[in-house]
Motif scaffolding. Sequence first.
Motif, short mmCIF file in Angstrom:
data_model
loop_
_atom_site.label_atom_id
_atom_site.label_comp_id
_atom_site.label_asym_id
_atom_site.label_seq_id
_atom_site.Cartn_x
_atom_site.Cartn_y
_atom_site.Cartn_z
N ALA A 95 9.16 8.10 6.05
CA ALA A 95 9.84 7.49 4.91
C ALA A 95 9.59 6.61 3.83
CB ALA A 95 11.65 6.98 6.00
N GLY A 96 10.29 6.52 2.35
CA GLY A 96 9.65 5.95 1.96
C GLY A 96 10.37 6.13 -0.03
N GLU A 109 2.70 10.26 -3.43
CA GLU A 109 2.90 8.78 -2.67
C GLU A 109 4.35 8.17 -2.88
OE1 GLU A 109 0.05 6.68 -5.15
OE2 GLU A 109 -1.50 7.75 -3.90
N LEU A 110 4.46 7.23 -1.30
CA LEU A 110 6.14 6.71 -1.41
C LEU A 110 5.69 5.72 -1.81
CD1 LEU A 110 7.53 8.86 0.75
CD2 LEU A 110 7.67 8.55 -1.29
N GLU A 111 6.61 4.49 -1.88
CA GLU A 111 6.61 2.98 -1.27
C GLU A 111 6.56 3.07 -0.67
OE1 GLU A 111 8.63 1.19 -4.71
OE2 GLU A 111 7.59 1.73 -6.68
N MET A 169 0.93 -1.31 -0.42
CA MET A 169 -0.07 0.21 -0.54
C MET A 169 0.84 1.23 0.38
SD MET A 169 -3.43 0.42 2.79
CE MET A 169 -3.39 2.29 2.87
N ALA A 170 0.59 2.33 -0.72
CA ALA A 170 1.17 3.03 -0.95
C ALA A 170 1.23 4.77 0.40
CB ALA A 170 0.84 4.04 -2.22
N LYS A 171 2.33 5.07 0.74
CA LYS A 171 2.38 6.19 1.88
C LYS A 171 2.04 7.77 1.09
CE LYS A 171 6.26 3.36 3.97
NZ LYS A 171 7.23 3.60 4.56
N GLU A 172 1.38 8.10 1.94
CA GLU A 172 1.43 9.73 1.48
C GLU A 172 1.69 10.86 1.90
OE1 GLU A 172 -3.24 9.03 1.30
OE2 GLU A 172 -3.87 7.80 0.12
#
Length: 78
Positions: free
Chosen positions: A54-55, A76-78, A1-4
Amino acid sequence: MAKEIRSPLPGTFYRKPSPEAAPFVEDGASVAVGDVIGLVEVMKSFHEVKAEIAGANIAFKIENEDAVTAGALLAELE
């Protein structure tokens, strides 16, 4: 799930510190907690937008100089 990463304020989002400068963060880069990813300008006052997570592989969801609302999805980050 992507981090926002979301906008803390309504205003205009800037990916660069000035028009001739490079972006704070390039698409696809990794970010650490506290890294500045952009600025939100509200009534001629500029506020840093810092990553609270962080991502890797950041993907911006809005363009430079787009208008944003508080809570708008910026990236968005992984």
